[in-house]
Design an enzyme around this catalytic site. Structure first.
Site, mmCIF file in Angstrom:
data_model
loop_
_atom_site.group_PDB
_atom_site.id
_atom_site.type_symbol
_atom_site.label_atom_id
_atom_site.label_comp_id
_atom_site.label_asym_id
_atom_site.label_seq_id
_atom_site.Cartn_x
_atom_site.Cartn_y
_atom_site.Cartn_z
ATOM 1 N N ASP A 113 0.861 -1.189 0.000
ATOM 2 C CA ASP A 113 0.000 0.000 0.000
ATOM 3 C C ASP A 113 0.900 1.243 0.000
ATOM 4 O O ASP A 113 1.297 1.735 -1.047
ATOM 5 C CB ASP A 113 -0.910 -0.059 1.227
ATOM 6 C CG ASP A 113 -1.983 1.014 1.218
ATOM 7 O OD1 ASP A 113 -2.279 1.557 0.145
ATOM 8 O OD2 ASP A 113 -2.540 1.304 2.289
ATOM 9 N N LYS A 141 -1.791 -1.782 -4.173
ATOM 10 C CA LYS A 141 -2.699 -0.643 -3.980
ATOM 11 C C LYS A 141 -1.877 0.626 -4.215
ATOM 12 O O LYS A 141 -1.186 1.094 -3.308
ATOM 13 C CB LYS A 141 -3.298 -0.667 -2.568
ATOM 14 C CG LYS A 141 -4.173 -1.880 -2.302
ATOM 15 C CD LYS A 141 -4.810 -1.839 -0.926
ATOM 16 C CE LYS A 141 -6.127 -1.092 -0.967
ATOM 17 N NZ LYS A 141 -6.864 -1.198 0.326
HETATM 18 C C1 PRP Z 1 0.191 -5.846 5.158
HETATM 19 C C2 PRP Z 1 1.276 -6.354 4.246
HETATM 20 C C3 PRP Z 1 2.404 -5.427 4.558
HETATM 21 C C4 PRP Z 1 1.711 -4.125 4.860
HETATM 22 C C5 PRP Z 1 1.711 -3.279 3.622
HETATM 23 O O1 PRP Z 1 0.358 -6.386 6.416
HETATM 24 O O2 PRP Z 1 1.598 -7.693 4.487
HETATM 25 O O3 PRP Z 1 3.151 -5.881 5.671
HETATM 26 O O4 PRP Z 1 0.362 -4.418 5.199
HETATM 27 O O5 PRP Z 1 1.276 -1.990 3.932
HETATM 28 P P1 PRP Z 1 2.175 -0.727 3.599
HETATM 29 O O6 PRP Z 1 2.630 -0.860 2.171
HETATM 30 O O7 PRP Z 1 1.229 0.444 3.785
HETATM 31 O O8 PRP Z 1 3.312 -0.672 4.549
HETATM 32 P P2 PRP Z 1 -0.706 -6.159 7.579
HETATM 33 O O9 PRP Z 1 -0.274 -5.024 8.448
HETATM 34 O O10 PRP Z 1 -2.077 -6.062 6.966
HETATM 35 O O11 PRP Z 1 -0.557 -7.456 8.446
HETATM 36 P P3 PRP Z 1 -1.112 -8.928 8.131
HETATM 37 O O12 PRP Z 1 -0.293 -9.443 6.971
HETATM 38 O O13 PRP Z 1 -0.863 -9.677 9.383
HETATM 39 O O14 PRP Z 1 -2.575 -8.777 7.777
#
Ligand code: PRP
Length: 196
Positions: A113, A141
């Site tokens: 993201d 995203k």
């Molecule tokens: C998701 C994904 C990344 C992060 C990406 O993990 O695995 O670690 O979000 O977001 P960013 O590009 O804005 O940094 P999440 O925090 O959803 O944890 P999860 O995999 O345990 O659901």
């Protein structure tokens, strides 16, 4: 009733408004990425590294689509707080078990993201001097990207919407849906954004 109709999933899908990316579309794309990795990394014994927990589903399917010897390992990270996460402050709470010096490392993510989490992780891994370090992301995203990170393999672009399934959660639920679906507004209107 369609093959991937929401009715099939009963209570698990009651918060889902519609299917955005079907199970078949995901499986086909994962297979294609697996084939590409097999070609690109032939003879290199790559190490696929994922960050828990959402990547579990993608990693499991991807590895079964790869037709060359590979190894896998996982890390876990935690943001100090929602505010600090906005600034890219991330803490590693579980490190790799396999040394990566001199290895061809492919970092596998379910979703990118802002890119801040991945940016932190890649900086951390580069210090360990892998032979190569590339990124494979299933769901991109792009709207909120703060850091430009080259993606060697990418599955799908996602809109800036509340999406769940195939590892993506809302308050830890919906990860085990085999498709990606849009969440109904009434599910998230009373709570915070989903975790990405
Ligand atoms: C998701 C994904 C990344 C992060 C990406 O993990 O695995 O670690 O979000 O977001 P960013 O590009 O804005 O940094 P999440 O925090 O959803 O944890 P999860 O995999 O345990 O659901």
């Amino acid at each position: 009733m369609t093959e991937n109709g929401l009715e099939t999933y009963g209570d698990l899908a009651t918060g889902v408004r519609e299917i955005l990316i079907s199970t078949n579309e995901i499986q086909q794309r994962v297979y294609e990425i697996g084939q590409a990795i097999s070609q690109d990394y032939t003879g290199l014994n790559p190490l696929l590294v994922g960050v828990l927990k959402g990547v579990l589903f993608f990693m499991a399917d991807l590895l079964r689509a790869v037709r060359i010897p590979t190894e896998m390992d996982f890390i876990a990270v935690s943001s100090y707080s929602p505010e600090s996460r906005d600034q890219g402050l991330v803490r590693m709470v579980k490190d790799l078990e396999i040394p990566i010096s001199g290895r061809h490392v492919l970092f596998v993510e379910d979703v990118i993201d802002t890119g801040l989490t991945l940016n932190y992780i890649l900086r951390n891994l580069r210090v360990r001097q892998p032979a190569s370090l590339e990124v494979c992301v299933l769901f991109n995203k792009p709207e909120h990207r703060l850091v430009n990170i080259p993606l060697k393999y990418k599955g799908f672009d996602l809109p800036d919407r509340f999406v769940v399934g195939y590892g993506l959660d809302y308050r830890e639920k919906y990860r085990n849906l085999p498709f990606v679906g849009l969440l109904k507004p009434n599910v998230f209107q009373s709570g915070p954004n989903n975790s990405v």
